[in-house]
Each structure stands twice: as C-alpha cells, then as structure tokens.
Design a protein around this motif. Structure first.
Motif, PDB file in Angstrom:
ATOM      1  N   LEU A 116       0.811  -1.143  -0.098  1.00  0.00           N
ATOM      2  CA  LEU A 116       0.115   0.071   0.051  1.00  0.00           C
ATOM      3  C   LEU A 116       0.714   1.242   0.090  1.00  0.00           C
ATOM      4  O   LEU A 116       0.649   2.145  -0.743  1.00  0.00           O
ATOM      5  N   LEU A 117       1.854   1.291   0.853  1.00  0.00           N
ATOM      6  CA  LEU A 117       2.872   2.190   0.927  1.00  0.00           C
ATOM      7  C   LEU A 117       3.485   2.760  -0.448  1.00  0.00           C
ATOM      8  O   LEU A 117       3.684   3.811  -0.803  1.00  0.00           O
ATOM      9  N   MET A 118       3.855   1.577  -1.096  1.00  0.00           N
ATOM     10  CA  MET A 118       4.402   1.751  -2.646  1.00  0.00           C
ATOM     11  C   MET A 118       3.437   2.411  -3.321  1.00  0.00           C
ATOM     12  O   MET A 118       3.755   3.180  -4.079  1.00  0.00           O
ATOM     13  N   LEU A 119       2.101   1.829  -3.347  1.00  0.00           N
ATOM     14  CA  LEU A 119       1.065   2.448  -4.366  1.00  0.00           C
ATOM     15  C   LEU A 119       0.803   3.707  -4.043  1.00  0.00           C
ATOM     16  O   LEU A 119       0.640   4.519  -4.900  1.00  0.00           O
ATOM     17  N   VAL A 120       0.899   4.356  -2.840  1.00  0.00           N
ATOM     18  CA  VAL A 120       0.724   5.629  -2.558  1.00  0.00           C
ATOM     19  C   VAL A 120       2.075   6.558  -2.897  1.00  0.00           C
ATOM     20  O   VAL A 120       1.689   7.551  -3.594  1.00  0.00           O
ATOM     21  N   ILE A 121       3.173   5.962  -2.950  1.00  0.00           N
ATOM     22  CA  ILE A 121       4.268   6.738  -3.170  1.00  0.00           C
ATOM     23  C   ILE A 121       4.640   6.662  -4.723  1.00  0.00           C
ATOM     24  O   ILE A 121       5.242   7.793  -5.189  1.00  0.00           O
ATOM     25  N   LEU A 122       4.175   5.695  -5.442  1.00  0.00           N
ATOM     26  CA  LEU A 122       4.530   5.379  -6.872  1.00  0.00           C
ATOM     27  C   LEU A 122       4.278   6.767  -7.599  1.00  0.00           C
ATOM     28  O   LEU A 122       4.987   7.185  -8.626  1.00  0.00           O
ATOM     29  N   PRO A 123       2.959   7.260  -7.494  1.00  0.00           N
ATOM     30  CA  PRO A 123       2.708   8.562  -8.366  1.00  0.00           C
ATOM     31  C   PRO A 123       3.695   9.632  -8.087  1.00  0.00           C
ATOM     32  O   PRO A 123       3.974  10.333  -9.108  1.00  0.00           O
ATOM     33  N   PHE A 124       4.458   9.768  -6.839  1.00  0.00           N
ATOM     34  CA  PHE A 124       5.224  10.928  -6.623  1.00  0.00           C
ATOM     35  C   PHE A 124       6.130  10.714  -7.349  1.00  0.00           C
ATOM     36  O   PHE A 124       6.962  11.829  -7.891  1.00  0.00           O
ATOM     37  N   TRP A 125       6.955   9.346  -7.833  1.00  0.00           N
ATOM     38  CA  TRP A 125       7.991   9.604  -8.704  1.00  0.00           C
ATOM     39  C   TRP A 125       7.771   9.683 -10.029  1.00  0.00           C
ATOM     40  O   TRP A 125       8.490  10.048 -10.977  1.00  0.00           O
ATOM     41  N   THR A 126       6.423   9.638 -10.624  1.00  0.00           N
ATOM     42  CA  THR A 126       6.077   9.972 -11.960  1.00  0.00           C
ATOM     43  C   THR A 126       5.858  11.392 -12.058  1.00  0.00           C
ATOM     44  O   THR A 126       5.631  12.221 -11.002  1.00  0.00           O
ATOM     45  N   PRO A 178      -0.671  12.121  -1.318  1.00  0.00           N
ATOM     46  CA  PRO A 178       0.539  11.515  -0.813  1.00  0.00           C
ATOM     47  C   PRO A 178       1.311  12.139   0.300  1.00  0.00           C
ATOM     48  O   PRO A 178       1.732  11.498   1.162  1.00  0.00           O
ATOM     49  N   PHE A 179       1.299  13.552   0.074  1.00  0.00           N
ATOM     50  CA  PHE A 179       2.202  14.347   1.043  1.00  0.00           C
ATOM     51  C   PHE A 179       1.446  14.229   2.360  1.00  0.00           C
ATOM     52  O   PHE A 179       2.223  14.699   3.533  1.00  0.00           O
ATOM     53  N   ILE A 181      -0.755  11.942   3.355  1.00  0.00           N
ATOM     54  CA  ILE A 181      -0.941  10.468   4.026  1.00  0.00           C
ATOM     55  C   ILE A 181       0.338   9.930   4.506  1.00  0.00           C
ATOM     56  O   ILE A 181       0.216   9.334   5.686  1.00  0.00           O
ATOM     57  N   LEU A 182       1.415  10.257   4.133  1.00  0.00           N
ATOM     58  CA  LEU A 182       2.572   9.382   4.701  1.00  0.00           C
ATOM     59  C   LEU A 182       3.097   9.914   5.885  1.00  0.00           C
ATOM     60  O   LEU A 182       3.152   9.141   6.811  1.00  0.00           O
TER      61      LEU A 182
ATOM     62  N   LEU B  20      -6.074   8.015  -6.991  1.00  0.00           N
ATOM     63  CA  LEU B  20      -4.633   8.214  -7.422  1.00  0.00           C
ATOM     64  C   LEU B  20      -4.183   7.790  -8.730  1.00  0.00           C
ATOM     65  O   LEU B  20      -3.328   8.131  -9.582  1.00  0.00           O
ATOM     66  N   TYR B  21      -4.780   6.556  -9.281  1.00  0.00           N
ATOM     67  CA  TYR B  21      -4.342   5.971 -10.324  1.00  0.00           C
ATOM     68  C   TYR B  21      -5.032   6.158 -11.767  1.00  0.00           C
ATOM     69  O   TYR B  21      -4.649   5.870 -12.648  1.00  0.00           O
ATOM     70  N   ILE B  24      -3.415   8.275 -14.254  1.00  0.00           N
ATOM     71  CA  ILE B  24      -2.336   7.587 -15.002  1.00  0.00           C
ATOM     72  C   ILE B  24      -2.686   6.342 -15.809  1.00  0.00           C
ATOM     73  O   ILE B  24      -2.275   6.396 -16.985  1.00  0.00           O
ATOM     74  N   THR B 203      14.847  12.560  -9.982  1.00  0.00           N
ATOM     75  CA  THR B 203      13.636  12.681 -10.273  1.00  0.00           C
ATOM     76  C   THR B 203      12.999  14.194 -10.400  1.00  0.00           C
ATOM     77  O   THR B 203      12.335  14.651 -10.859  1.00  0.00           O
ATOM     78  N   VAL B 250       9.256   4.458 -14.177  1.00  0.00           N
ATOM     79  CA  VAL B 250       9.263   4.473 -12.750  1.00  0.00           C
ATOM     80  C   VAL B 250       8.779   3.296 -12.219  1.00  0.00           C
ATOM     81  O   VAL B 250       9.221   3.099 -11.071  1.00  0.00           O
ATOM     82  N   ILE B 276      11.675   3.574   1.676  1.00  0.00           N
ATOM     83  CA  ILE B 276      11.241   4.042   0.473  1.00  0.00           C
ATOM     84  C   ILE B 276      10.408   5.441   0.379  1.00  0.00           C
ATOM     85  O   ILE B 276      10.029   5.973  -0.616  1.00  0.00           O
ATOM     86  N   PHE B 280      10.002  12.196   4.146  1.00  0.00           N
ATOM     87  CA  PHE B 280       9.073  11.875   5.266  1.00  0.00           C
ATOM     88  C   PHE B 280       9.730  11.015   6.325  1.00  0.00           C
ATOM     89  O   PHE B 280       9.334   9.850   6.783  1.00  0.00           O
TER      90      PHE B 280
END
Lengths: 296, 281
Positions: A116-126, A178-179, A181-182, B20-21, B24, B203, B250, B276, B280
């Motif tokens: 879940l954390l990865m899913l929340v963070i992933l858009p941040f990297w795009t 995401p900013f 949520i984290l 969120l998705y 995309i 990035t 990505v 990761i 934060f």
C-alpha cells in the motif's frame, strides 16, 4: 568551533555551507534588493540600488514604489487571499480524504502495508506535470467523465469542469494527497495498539475512543501533513495554469506573469518578498516552535 | 472493527487509490488510441510512440534533461550527504542555526521564488564577474543541485539519527581515522538513503518545470518546458505516449527498489519504515 578544530570536520561543513550561502541566501538578498529598485527598460530591467552621488559617496536608493503598487492594485491582494483560501480548503480536503487511508495502512498487515505504501508513493515518482496534464483529458468538455455520463444518459450537456476552481482543487488534492498520507501514516503507525484495548476495557465505544484518544494523539501527523500540502499549494503555478480558468488568481501565477509576460522584475521581486513575509515566514516559525516542542 | 479494518476504511482506501491511479491509467490507455481526438477511441495503435520517437524537439529536450538530472543527482548526493552528516554528527559549530535553516528552507520555498531569485543571482554574477556567461545547462544544473541537496540532507540526517553513533565511536576508539570510519562504517549503513537520495534528486531534476523556466536560456529547453508548451495548447497524444514510457520506467524502478529495500530490511530484521519514503523521515 572553538579551539583546535580537526580539519576534516571543517571540510565537511564548508562545501555545502558555501554552496547554500551563494546559491540560496545570496539570491534572496538580491530579490530583496531588486524589490526596492525601480523598473527600467534596460538589461537587466531594473535600476541599480547603490549609486554614487555627485560627491562620490555611496548612496542607497530605497524605492517603496513596488510595494505601494502591490497594496494599491487589488489584483495582488485578491491573489494572495485566493491562494491562501484555495490552499487551505485543499489541505482540509486532503486531511479528510487522507486520514482514513493513512489509518487503514497503519492497521494493515506488514506485507499489505508495504504494498500500500508503495502504491501511495509511486505516483510521486512519476512526472508531476504529466499527472496534472492527465486531468485535462478526464475533465474537459469532450473528456472521459463527460463522454461517460453522456453515453449513460445522465446528462445531455457536457458539464464544464475544466478551467474552473473545481479543477484546481481537484488538481491540488490529487497532487498532494500522498504528502498528507505519509506523515499521517508515520504518526498513526507509532501509536500503540493497546490504546484501543485500554479504552475499550474501560468501556469506551470505538468511535469515542477514536475521537478522544487516537485523533488527538495523531494531530502532530495532521499538522506535519498539512504543512507539506499547504505550503507548496499556496505557491502553485502548474495546476492553476493548466486546469484553472483565466480568472483563477493564484499568487504563483501572478508572479510568473509579472516576470515572463510583463517583464517587470522589480514588481515580481516585490511579490516574492511579500509571499515570503506573509506566508512562508509565519509557517516556518510555527514549524520551528512546533519541532522544538516535539523534541522535548 | 476495533483493529480498524472496518468497511469504511477499506472503501476509503479503495476510492483513494482509484483516485490516485485513474489519471495515470487514462494516460496509458489513450496513448494507444489510434484517433487524434485524444478522448475518442479509434482503435488500438502504437502510432503515437512512432511520432514521439521522430519528434526531434522532444528527443533533444529529453537528452538534455537526462544529462542535467544525472549531474544534479550526483552532486546533490555529495553536497547533501556532507550537509546531513554535519547536522547529524557534528554537534555545535559556528553558524549551525543558519546552516540548518538554509538546508531546510529550500524545501518550503515556493518554486517561483527559488527560480526568480536564482535568475537574479545569475544575472548579477554575470554583471560582476562575467560568470556564468549567459544561461543554460550550467545555470539549470546549479539551480537543481541547490534544491535537491536539501532533500538529500534531510534523508541522510534522518537516517543518521536512527543510526546508533556507538558503532562509529567504537571504530574511532579503535584508532580508525574519521574519514575511514565514514567510508567503512557510515556509508554502508546509510547506503539505502544515498540511493534513495540520488533517485529523489534525479526525479526532482527531471520533473522541474518552474525553476528551469526561470534560469534556462535560449536553446536550453528541458523536457518539462517542452511538454508544458505543448500541453498548454491542449491534449496531445504524443505526450500521452511519453507519459506512458515514464510510468513504465518509474514503476519498474520503484518496484525493484521496494523489493531490494524490503530484502535488505528483512536481512537486517529492522523495522520496516520510511526507507522508500525519503522526504518523510
């Protein structure tokens, strides 16, 4: 750094220190200087602040004209208020939307939590720009939502969503969620699970336990997340430029136009200084004192 | 219910992830749309990828942006690590408050102000000492290093704060020189933070539109600048293809990094937290 200092120590500090002095602090000093100088049609387009008077003495010409201009023309004032209002509402929306998600992640199993954390963070990297751009295709008159609603027959006229304040709110919430949520997750995850049990054992209902125990303890996370959303949202340029209408006044966009369209560097500088004083400085002070309290 | 896995929380999480998705996914889907009208489905086609690869302007800008991003990330990791070490390990030194303020302030500074201030600095410097001559790759890189190193400093500082200093102290007590202790003890332990700091800087640099727009010169348009000028005029199927390539790269990167970190974490059997999520700590 008293007495004999190991040279390695100084070497570590001196590099980044000089870099930041030259490329962070000095530029701000120059902005301050130019904010007090007069616009000229020249290259660079402003009058020098220091001048030699006829007897050779160095004089400083402080010109408050740019700041008076900001106060007199209510465009700037409205842009400030509007930016602060839009950023504040978007921040509140992020809290409301982000809290249940952060809570859910904090209480998920460790394996699910990582995914879940990865899913929340992933858009941040795009690319941020490309993600904001994606909403144009979704919101415009012949975009995804309108095509869908018209195909189903719910509406027969397209809803105007692009170039509205609605689109700007949507863009900000989408970009900065995401900013929120984290840091919230980081805080909630640290709370002891036995708090719930203790409250329940003492006869507290779940929703009351949440309101009186968990929510207050998670407030530092809410504050941290709100800072991360509110501050960049106030100065946002890309979102109002791509999704907002011509009447969506935000201060970042005003500064941009003042600089690129009007080529008025002194007024752009004055706007920057005013933003720093009115918005960034109070928040930094707040964060600083808050951090001090948290450290105790 | 008491553990919080209530229906409400589950629904909220599902909706949020969908939110969120959705954009995309829509970009990826429409990048394969044969129709030029981006939102009308005209059949499957890879046509826009071909057009993208023939677009000299975009390719030039992408190459420029990649070069700037690599130099930025490398320099930002060096400077940011030094700053992070100074803040986390050096206790008090003269000007520490100013230093710590300067390392964290770029994080909260609106980009328009950073961009404007750096441009004014470059103009003033050129006026005074003749450097940098004009604006372009150099000025963009300097600007990117400045805000990226702040992020790296925060990541490194957070990582070092979690690291027990007794390891380093033991090595010092055994007679190792500080530089050696740093390279042999500290660097391996903070390696994940160094990697995420590099990727983060890369990035941020690749993504920056606003600051680059201020400090770029004629002929040095970065990828975001070209993309922005194109999408300002409306939706463009080529940009959808570009975005899809971004998303693929990505995703692979983040998933690989996630797998690596979780493996490293399992190995060290330490609390899975934060590695990761660089900004934060």
């Amino acid at each position: 750094m008293s007495g004999r200092v190991p040279s390695g120590r100084a070497l570590v500090i001196v590099g980044p220190y000089l870099w930041l002095l030259l490329f962070f602090l000095a530029p701000l000093a120059i902005v301050l200087k130019i904010a007090f100088s007069e616009a000229l049609i020249a290259q660079p387009p402003y009058a020098p602040l220091f001048a030699r008077s006829s007897d050779g003495a160095l004089t400083i010409q402080l010109n408050f004209h740019n700041f008076l201009f900001l106060v007199r023309d209510d465009l700037y004032f409205r842009a400030y208020l509007n930016s602060a209002r839009i950023a504040l509402i978007a921040t509140l929306l992020c809290v409301v939307l982000g809290y249940p998600v952060a809570y859910g992640i904090a209480h998920a199993s460790p394996a699910a939590r990582n995914v879940l954390l990865m899913l929340v963070i992933l858009p941040f990297w795009t690319s941020f720009l490309l993600r904001v751009y994606a909403w144009i295709g979704i919101l415009k008159n012949n975009g995804l939502i309108n095509n869908l609603l018209m195909a189903v027959g719910i509406i027969d006229q397209p809803l105007v969503m692009m170039q509205t304040d609605f689109a700007v709110y949507l863009g900000i919430v989408y970009s900065y969620l995401p900013f929120m949520i984290l840091p919230l997750y980081a805080r909630l995850q640290r709370l002891d699970h036995t708090l719930w049990e203790a409250a329940a054992d003492l006869g507290c209902r779940p929703h009351k336990a949440f309101l009186t125990v968990i929510l207050p303890l998670s407030l530092p996370g809410v504050v941290a997340g709100s800072m991360l959303v509110f501050i960049p949202a106030v100065g946002e340029f890309v979102i109002p430029a791509l999704l907002g209408g011509p009447d969506t006044l935000m201060i970042g966009r005003v500064l941009w136009d003042e600089f690129f369209a009007n080529r008025d560097w002194p007024v752009a500088s004055a706007v920057a200084i005013a933003v720093l004083i009115l918005l960034v400085a109070p928040i930094t002070v707040l964060q600083f004192t808050h951090g001090r309290e948290a450290e105790r | 219910m008491r553990t919080g896995r209530s229906a409400f929380v589950m629904v909220a999480m599902a909706l949020c992830l969908a939110f969120l998705y959705l954009p995309i996914v829509s970009l990826v889907v429409y990048s394969f749309n044969a129709s030029k009208l981006v939102t009308v489905w005209g059949g499957f086609s890879a046509r826009w990828y071909g057009e993208l690869l023939r677009d000299a302007q975009i390719l030039r800008a992408a190459w420029l942006s990649l070069r700037i991003a690599v130099v930025t990330a490398t320099a930002a990791v060096v400077l940011g690590t030094l700053a992070g070490v100074a803040l986390a390990r050096m206790g008090r030194f003269r000007g520490r408050i100013l230093f710590s303020g300067m390392t964290s302030a770029p994080l909260v500074m609106p980009e328009v102000i950073t961009g404007l201030s750096l441009l004014l600095l470059f103009v003033a410097l050129e006026d005074l000492i003749g450097w940098p001559r004009g604006r372009g790759v150099t000025t963009i890189t300097i600007a990117h290093i400045t805000f990226s190193m702040a992020y790296v400093a925060v990541v490194i500082q957070a990582q070092l704060a979690n690291l027990d200093p007794s390891l380093e102290e033991a090595a010092l007590d055994l007679g190792a020189r500080p530089a050696k202790v740093f390279l042999v003890i500290t660097v391996p332990v903070i390696a994940p933070a160094l990697v995420s700091g590099w990727l983060l800087s890369f990035t941020l640099s690749l993504d920056d539109l606003i600051i680059a727009s201020f400090v770029a010169g004629p002929g040095s348009s970065t990828l975001p600048m070209v993309v922005f000028s194109k999408v300002r005029l409306g939706v463009s199927p080529e940009i959808n293809a570009l975005a899809t390539l971004f998303v693929v790269v990505v995703s692979i990167g983040v998933i690989a990094a996630g797998a690596l970190t979780s493996r490293a974490q399992r190995r060290r059997s330490r609390d899975a937290q934060g590695a990761i999520a660089p900004p934060f700590g």
